[in-house]
Design a protein around this motif. Structure first.
Motif, PDB file in Angstrom:
ATOM      1  N   ILE A 188      40.338  85.042  19.468  1.00 46.41           N
ATOM      2  CA  ILE A 188      40.046  85.056  18.043  1.00 46.41           C
ATOM      3  C   ILE A 188      41.342  84.964  17.240  1.00 46.41           C
ATOM      4  N   MET A 189      42.358  85.702  17.656  1.00 47.16           N
ATOM      5  CA  MET A 189      43.624  85.655  16.911  1.00 47.16           C
ATOM      6  C   MET A 189      44.285  84.285  17.033  1.00 47.16           C
ATOM      7  N   ALA A 190      44.130  83.640  18.174  1.00 42.59           N
ATOM      8  CA  ALA A 190      44.676  82.285  18.311  1.00 42.59           C
ATOM      9  C   ALA A 190      43.972  81.343  17.332  1.00 42.59           C
ATOM     10  N   MET A 191      42.671  81.517  17.169  1.00 45.21           N
ATOM     11  CA  MET A 191      41.925  80.719  16.202  1.00 45.21           C
ATOM     12  C   MET A 191      42.429  80.965  14.782  1.00 45.21           C
ATOM     13  N   VAL A 192      42.678  82.230  14.472  1.00 40.93           N
ATOM     14  CA  VAL A 192      43.197  82.582  13.154  1.00 40.93           C
ATOM     15  C   VAL A 192      44.521  81.861  12.902  1.00 40.93           C
ATOM     16  N   HIS A 193      45.420  81.914  13.881  1.00 43.70           N
ATOM     17  CA  HIS A 193      46.724  81.251  13.731  1.00 43.70           C
ATOM     18  C   HIS A 193      46.562  79.733  13.588  1.00 43.70           C
ATOM     19  N   MET A 194      45.688  79.152  14.373  1.00 41.95           N
ATOM     20  CA  MET A 194      45.464  77.706  14.290  1.00 41.95           C
ATOM     21  C   MET A 194      44.900  77.330  12.922  1.00 41.95           C
ATOM     22  N   GLN A 195      43.969  78.142  12.417  1.00 37.34           N
ATOM     23  CA  GLN A 195      43.391  77.856  11.110  1.00 37.34           C
ATOM     24  C   GLN A 195      44.443  77.982  10.005  1.00 37.34           C
ATOM     25  N   ARG A 196      45.285  79.004  10.092  1.00 34.75           N
ATOM     26  CA  ARG A 196      46.360  79.178   9.099  1.00 34.75           C
ATOM     27  C   ARG A 196      47.362  78.027   9.143  1.00 34.75           C
ATOM     28  N   ALA A 197      47.493  77.380  10.304  1.00 32.88           N
ATOM     29  CA  ALA A 197      48.414  76.255  10.451  1.00 32.88           C
ATOM     30  C   ALA A 197      47.778  74.933  10.022  1.00 32.88           C
ATOM     31  N   ALA A 252      20.302  86.166  21.777  1.00 26.90           N
ATOM     32  CA  ALA A 252      20.295  85.608  20.415  1.00 26.90           C
ATOM     33  C   ALA A 252      20.840  86.631  19.409  1.00 26.90           C
ATOM     34  N   GLN A 253      20.474  87.894  19.572  1.00 23.83           N
ATOM     35  CA  GLN A 253      20.996  88.949  18.690  1.00 23.83           C
ATOM     36  C   GLN A 253      22.509  89.094  18.863  1.00 23.83           C
ATOM     37  N   ASN A 254      22.970  89.028  20.093  1.00 25.86           N
ATOM     38  CA  ASN A 254      24.410  89.119  20.358  1.00 25.86           C
ATOM     39  C   ASN A 254      25.165  87.954  19.716  1.00 25.86           C
ATOM     40  N   ALA A 255      24.574  86.772  19.756  1.00 26.77           N
ATOM     41  CA  ALA A 255      25.207  85.595  19.144  1.00 26.77           C
ATOM     42  C   ALA A 255      25.332  85.788  17.633  1.00 26.77           C
ATOM     43  N   GLN A 256      24.306  86.334  17.009  1.00 25.24           N
ATOM     44  CA  GLN A 256      24.362  86.614  15.569  1.00 25.24           C
ATOM     45  C   GLN A 256      25.426  87.665  15.261  1.00 25.24           C
ATOM     46  N   LEU A 312      33.225  87.468  13.731  1.00 25.00           N
ATOM     47  CA  LEU A 312      34.194  86.396  13.495  1.00 25.00           C
ATOM     48  C   LEU A 312      34.531  86.252  12.018  1.00 25.00           C
ATOM     49  N   GLN A 313      33.553  86.461  11.159  1.00 28.85           N
ATOM     50  CA  GLN A 313      33.762  86.306   9.725  1.00 28.85           C
ATOM     51  C   GLN A 313      34.839  87.250   9.187  1.00 28.85           C
ATOM     52  N   ARG A 314      35.125  88.308   9.908  1.00 25.05           N
ATOM     53  CA  ARG A 314      36.175  89.236   9.487  1.00 25.05           C
ATOM     54  C   ARG A 314      37.562  88.614   9.610  1.00 25.05           C
ATOM     55  N   TYR A 315      37.697  87.613  10.480  1.00 27.51           N
ATOM     56  CA  TYR A 315      39.011  87.066  10.800  1.00 27.51           C
ATOM     57  C   TYR A 315      39.166  85.583  10.487  1.00 27.51           C
ATOM     58  N   VAL A 316      38.110  84.827  10.698  1.00 27.02           N
ATOM     59  CA  VAL A 316      38.168  83.379  10.589  1.00 27.02           C
ATOM     60  C   VAL A 316      37.312  82.926   9.418  1.00 27.02           C
ATOM     61  N   LEU A 317      37.861  82.051   8.576  1.00 29.46           N
ATOM     62  CA  LEU A 317      37.104  81.482   7.476  1.00 29.46           C
ATOM     63  C   LEU A 317      36.036  80.569   8.059  1.00 29.46           C
ATOM     64  N   LEU A 318      34.764  80.826   7.740  1.00 28.69           N
ATOM     65  CA  LEU A 318      33.674  80.040   8.297  1.00 28.69           C
ATOM     66  C   LEU A 318      33.047  79.085   7.292  1.00 28.69           C
ATOM     67  N   GLU A 319      33.321  79.247   6.009  1.00 34.02           N
ATOM     68  CA  GLU A 319      32.678  78.406   5.002  1.00 34.02           C
ATOM     69  C   GLU A 319      33.631  77.342   4.479  1.00 34.02           C
ATOM     70  N   GLY A 320      33.028  76.354   3.812  1.00 34.77           N
ATOM     71  CA  GLY A 320      33.817  75.339   3.135  1.00 34.77           C
ATOM     72  C   GLY A 320      34.263  74.199   4.031  1.00 34.77           C
ATOM     73  N   ASP A 321      34.965  73.254   3.410  1.00 32.08           N
ATOM     74  CA  ASP A 321      35.414  72.050   4.117  1.00 32.08           C
ATOM     75  C   ASP A 321      36.447  72.338   5.199  1.00 32.08           C
ATOM     76  N   THR A 322      37.194  73.436   5.055  1.00 29.38           N
ATOM     77  CA  THR A 322      38.221  73.763   6.050  1.00 29.38           C
ATOM     78  C   THR A 322      37.803  74.933   6.946  1.00 29.38           C
ATOM     79  N   GLY A 323      36.611  75.447   6.707  1.00 31.19           N
ATOM     80  CA  GLY A 323      36.134  76.572   7.507  1.00 31.19           C
ATOM     81  C   GLY A 323      35.808  76.162   8.933  1.00 31.19           C
ATOM     82  N   ALA A 324      35.858  77.137   9.816  1.00 36.21           N
ATOM     83  CA  ALA A 324      35.547  76.888  11.225  1.00 36.21           C
ATOM     84  C   ALA A 324      34.104  76.410  11.371  1.00 36.21           C
TER      85      ALA A 324
END
Length: 184
Positions: A1-10, A44-48, A54-66
């Motif tokens: 998750i933190m690697a994703m955060v860094h990649m998104q920030r880059a 399915a509950q676990n996936a939700q 993930l929303q706590r760390y990674v931007l999920l919305e918008g054109d640049t969201g994950a």
């Protein structure tokens, strides 16, 4: 998750794979026994819940969201015989048995369903490459064999180039993997 955060920030757009399909099988990596089989509604509950975390760390919305995808969307409808003919033919049982995850489990018992996990994870990477142009898979170093299998599958099936990057696992003081299903 933190690697994703860094990649998104880059400036990269992460592609988050929720594994509700592979959760139906269970990854043998780092395990001494087969995982407990969960009911589909529990998975399915676990996936939700994972998406909410993930929303706590990674931007999920918008054109640049994950982009969040669930491998149950393509794995649960696979026709097994077609899958074996189209995908399974690219895997060598001898090579699979050289990976540490399988070596360890052969001593304590490896179920046939778990033996299929590498094919499914590799197929996930192929699907993500074909549908989204994904060429880099990142994960814990216990996933190295599965990730390399995906790189090879993309090369063989799609004549494409893909890459894998692993990170050391978080471990307990005793050196055991600290995972989602680990005690403590």
């Amino acid at each position: 998750i933190m690697a994703m955060v860094h990649m998104q920030r880059a400036g990269h757009r992460p592609l988050v794979l929720v594994g509700a399909g592979t959760a139906m099988v269970g990854d043998p990596s780092g395990r001494t026994a087969m995982r407990q089989m969960l009911a589909q509604d529990t998975i399915a509950q676990n996936a939700q819940a994972l998406r909410a975390q993930l929303q706590r760390y990674v931007l999920l919305e918008g054109d640049t969201g994950a982009i969040v995808v669930n491998n149950a969307d393509w794995l649960l409808d696979l026709k097994y015989i077609d899958f074996l003919r189209d995908i399974g033919r690219y895997f060598s049982v001898n090579r699979m048995l050289t990976f540490e995850a399988y070596k360890q489990r052969l001593e304590t018992g490896l179920s046939f369903i778990e033996f299929n996990y590498q094919l499914l994870q590799a197929y996930d990477f192929l699907v993500l490459c074909q549908r989204y142009g994904c060429v880099l898979q990142m994960g814990g170093d216990d996933q190295w064999g599965n990730m390399v299998a995906g790189v090879e599958l993309i090369r063989r099936v799609a004549n494409g180039e893909a890459f894998a990057m692993t990170f050391p696992l978080l471990t307990t003081a005793s050196g055991q993997k600290m995972g989602k299903t680990a005690a403590g």
